[in-house]
Design a protein around this motif. Structure first.
Motif, mmCIF file in Angstrom:
data_model
loop_
_atom_site.group_PDB
_atom_site.id
_atom_site.type_symbol
_atom_site.label_atom_id
_atom_site.label_comp_id
_atom_site.label_asym_id
_atom_site.label_seq_id
_atom_site.Cartn_x
_atom_site.Cartn_y
_atom_site.Cartn_z
ATOM 1 N N LEU A 130 -45.981 0.436 13.209
ATOM 2 C CA LEU A 130 -46.541 0.324 11.770
ATOM 3 C C LEU A 130 -45.844 1.570 10.906
ATOM 4 C CD1 LEU A 130 -50.129 -0.539 12.960
ATOM 5 C CD2 LEU A 130 -48.423 -2.065 12.015
ATOM 6 N N LYS A 131 -45.729 2.632 11.552
ATOM 7 C CA LYS A 131 -45.310 3.687 10.637
ATOM 8 C C LYS A 131 -43.818 3.477 10.211
ATOM 9 C CE LYS A 131 -44.175 8.638 11.247
ATOM 10 N NZ LYS A 131 -43.906 9.700 12.082
ATOM 11 N N PHE A 132 -42.868 2.842 11.323
ATOM 12 C CA PHE A 132 -41.432 2.739 10.963
ATOM 13 C C PHE A 132 -41.459 1.676 9.700
ATOM 14 C CE2 PHE A 132 -38.251 -0.642 11.143
ATOM 15 C CZ PHE A 132 -37.133 0.113 10.831
ATOM 16 N N VAL A 133 -42.275 0.705 9.594
ATOM 17 C CA VAL A 133 -42.439 -0.445 8.743
ATOM 18 C C VAL A 133 -42.765 0.347 7.371
ATOM 19 C CG1 VAL A 133 -43.508 -2.526 7.515
ATOM 20 C CG2 VAL A 133 -42.883 -2.390 10.027
ATOM 21 N N GLU A 134 -43.719 1.190 7.372
ATOM 22 C CA GLU A 134 -44.389 1.810 5.887
ATOM 23 C C GLU A 134 -43.309 2.809 5.442
ATOM 24 O OE1 GLU A 134 -46.821 2.450 3.015
ATOM 25 O OE2 GLU A 134 -47.099 1.029 4.699
ATOM 26 N N GLU A 135 -42.654 3.501 6.374
ATOM 27 C CA GLU A 135 -41.816 4.419 5.960
ATOM 28 C C GLU A 135 -40.512 4.037 5.792
ATOM 29 O OE1 GLU A 135 -41.717 7.693 9.037
ATOM 30 O OE2 GLU A 135 -43.720 8.294 8.496
ATOM 31 N N ASN A 136 -40.061 2.865 6.297
ATOM 32 C CA ASN A 136 -38.706 2.260 5.962
ATOM 33 C C ASN A 136 -38.400 1.035 5.091
ATOM 34 O OD1 ASN A 136 -37.068 3.910 7.756
ATOM 35 N ND2 ASN A 136 -38.721 3.690 9.040
ATOM 36 N N LYS A 137 -39.668 0.388 4.867
ATOM 37 C CA LYS A 137 -39.389 -1.022 3.989
ATOM 38 C C LYS A 137 -38.885 -0.795 2.612
ATOM 39 C CE LYS A 137 -44.249 -0.506 2.340
ATOM 40 N NZ LYS A 137 -45.533 -0.890 2.379
ATOM 41 N N GLN A 138 -38.659 0.411 2.131
ATOM 42 C CA GLN A 138 -37.791 0.391 0.617
ATOM 43 C C GLN A 138 -36.343 0.358 1.032
ATOM 44 O OE1 GLN A 138 -39.632 3.050 2.420
ATOM 45 N NE2 GLN A 138 -38.179 4.707 2.135
ATOM 46 N N TYR A 139 -35.818 0.658 2.315
ATOM 47 C CA TYR A 139 -34.356 0.502 2.471
ATOM 48 C C TYR A 139 -34.009 -0.890 2.693
ATOM 49 C CZ TYR A 139 -35.208 5.487 3.344
ATOM 50 O OH TYR A 139 -35.740 6.838 3.192
ATOM 51 N N TRP A 140 -34.758 -1.722 3.010
ATOM 52 C CA TRP A 140 -34.282 -3.130 3.131
ATOM 53 C C TRP A 140 -34.555 -4.072 2.146
ATOM 54 C CZ3 TRP A 140 -37.960 -1.905 7.282
ATOM 55 C CH2 TRP A 140 -39.119 -2.604 7.036
ATOM 56 N N THR A 141 -33.849 -4.941 1.738
ATOM 57 C CA THR A 141 -33.560 -6.254 0.864
ATOM 58 C C THR A 141 -33.941 -7.341 1.392
ATOM 59 O OG1 THR A 141 -31.560 -6.584 0.860
ATOM 60 C CG2 THR A 141 -32.179 -5.124 -0.908
ATOM 61 N N LYS A 142 -33.869 -7.578 2.888
ATOM 62 C CA LYS A 142 -34.249 -8.843 3.738
ATOM 63 C C LYS A 142 -34.287 -8.620 5.112
ATOM 64 C CE LYS A 142 -31.840 -13.325 4.409
ATOM 65 N NZ LYS A 142 -30.576 -14.104 4.476
ATOM 66 N N VAL A 143 -35.238 -9.142 5.580
ATOM 67 C CA VAL A 143 -35.288 -9.167 7.147
ATOM 68 C C VAL A 143 -35.456 -10.181 7.547
ATOM 69 C CG1 VAL A 143 -36.758 -8.177 8.983
ATOM 70 C CG2 VAL A 143 -36.457 -6.661 6.944
ATOM 71 N N VAL A 144 -34.639 -10.534 8.855
ATOM 72 C CA VAL A 144 -34.784 -12.126 9.511
ATOM 73 C C VAL A 144 -35.073 -11.727 11.039
ATOM 74 C CG1 VAL A 144 -33.529 -14.259 10.277
ATOM 75 C CG2 VAL A 144 -33.434 -13.255 7.982
ATOM 76 N N VAL A 145 -36.082 -12.637 11.299
ATOM 77 C CA VAL A 145 -36.426 -12.127 12.870
ATOM 78 C C VAL A 145 -36.215 -13.441 13.517
ATOM 79 C CG1 VAL A 145 -38.452 -11.535 14.573
ATOM 80 C CG2 VAL A 145 -38.309 -10.532 12.276
ATOM 81 N N TYR A 146 -35.764 -13.296 14.887
ATOM 82 C CA TYR A 146 -35.490 -14.425 15.786
ATOM 83 C C TYR A 146 -36.434 -14.055 17.075
ATOM 84 C CZ TYR A 146 -32.221 -16.605 12.725
ATOM 85 O OH TYR A 146 -31.365 -16.824 11.670
ATOM 86 N N ASP A 147 -37.413 -14.679 17.481
ATOM 87 C CA ASP A 147 -38.172 -14.494 18.712
ATOM 88 C C ASP A 147 -37.913 -15.665 19.704
ATOM 89 O OD1 ASP A 147 -39.272 -12.202 17.828
ATOM 90 O OD2 ASP A 147 -41.220 -13.262 17.018
ATOM 91 N N ALA A 148 -37.502 -15.411 20.881
ATOM 92 C CA ALA A 148 -37.104 -16.504 21.908
ATOM 93 C C ALA A 148 -37.454 -15.926 23.280
ATOM 94 C CB ALA A 148 -35.622 -16.676 21.980
ATOM 95 N N ASP A 149 -37.928 -17.054 24.222
ATOM 96 C CA ASP A 149 -38.115 -16.662 25.359
ATOM 97 C C ASP A 149 -36.928 -17.113 26.286
ATOM 98 O OD1 ASP A 149 -40.782 -15.942 25.192
ATOM 99 O OD2 ASP A 149 -41.583 -17.973 24.996
ATOM 100 N N THR A 150 -36.554 -16.414 27.189
ATOM 101 C CA THR A 150 -35.500 -16.506 28.060
ATOM 102 C C THR A 150 -35.776 -17.565 28.990
ATOM 103 O OG1 THR A 150 -36.078 -14.854 29.753
ATOM 104 C CG2 THR A 150 -34.603 -14.354 27.890
ATOM 105 N N MET A 151 -34.716 -18.493 29.435
ATOM 106 C CA MET A 151 -34.960 -19.619 30.442
ATOM 107 C C MET A 151 -34.434 -19.234 31.672
ATOM 108 S SD MET A 151 -34.328 -22.431 27.889
ATOM 109 C CE MET A 151 -32.799 -23.097 28.617
#
Length: 136
Positions: A115-136
């Motif tokens: 939560l601290k990372f997001v709050e202190e660093n969100k001004q540095y990025w213009t776009k974020v893409v997340v991929y979540d996956a479960d290994t098989m």
């Protein structure tokens, strides 16, 4: 002479049985990997970040690796692999995290360090893409 030949055959067979058991065990354990949850995040940063801003952002990314529910974690930049149509190297940074399960992932999402990372660093990025996956 006959006893010596018998012993040689006996110990050779014993050795082969031991090797066979060992190879079989290793094959089973290598192919019976534990399922994990992966959380891969790609960041496109503001193009006019100063060197100090980049250092702060990179330190913030590395701080996330201290979160207890993370089993393995890596911070990276686009690789210098050969350009191909299927490769997207347009991002600036990536964060690759692995958890035992979705519960570990969920704990990461609400961890104070995250939560601290997001709050202190969100001004540095213009776009974020997340991929979540479960290994098989």
């Amino acid at each position: 002479m006959r006893k010596l030949k018998f012993r040689w055959i006996f110990f050779s067979l014993l050795f082969l049985v031991g090797v066979s058991i060992s190879v079989g065990y290793n094959f089973k354990t290598q192919h019976k990997k534990k399922q994990m949850t992966a959380h891969i995040v790609y960041f496109w940063t503001n193009p006019n970040l100063s060197a100090a801003d980049k250092e702060k952002f990179e330190a913030g990314l590395r701080s996330l690796l201290k979160i207890k529910s993370i089993k393995q974690g890596y911070v990276g930049k686009p690789s210098t692999t050969e350009a191909r149509d299927v490769v997207d190297n347009s991002f600036a940074y990536t964060l690759m995290l692995f958890f035992d399960d979705v519960k570990g992932h969920d704990a990461y999402q609400i961890d104070p360090i995250h939560l601290k990372f997001v709050e202190e660093n969100k001004q540095y990025w213009t776009k974020v893409v997340v991929y979540d996956a479960d290994t098989m």
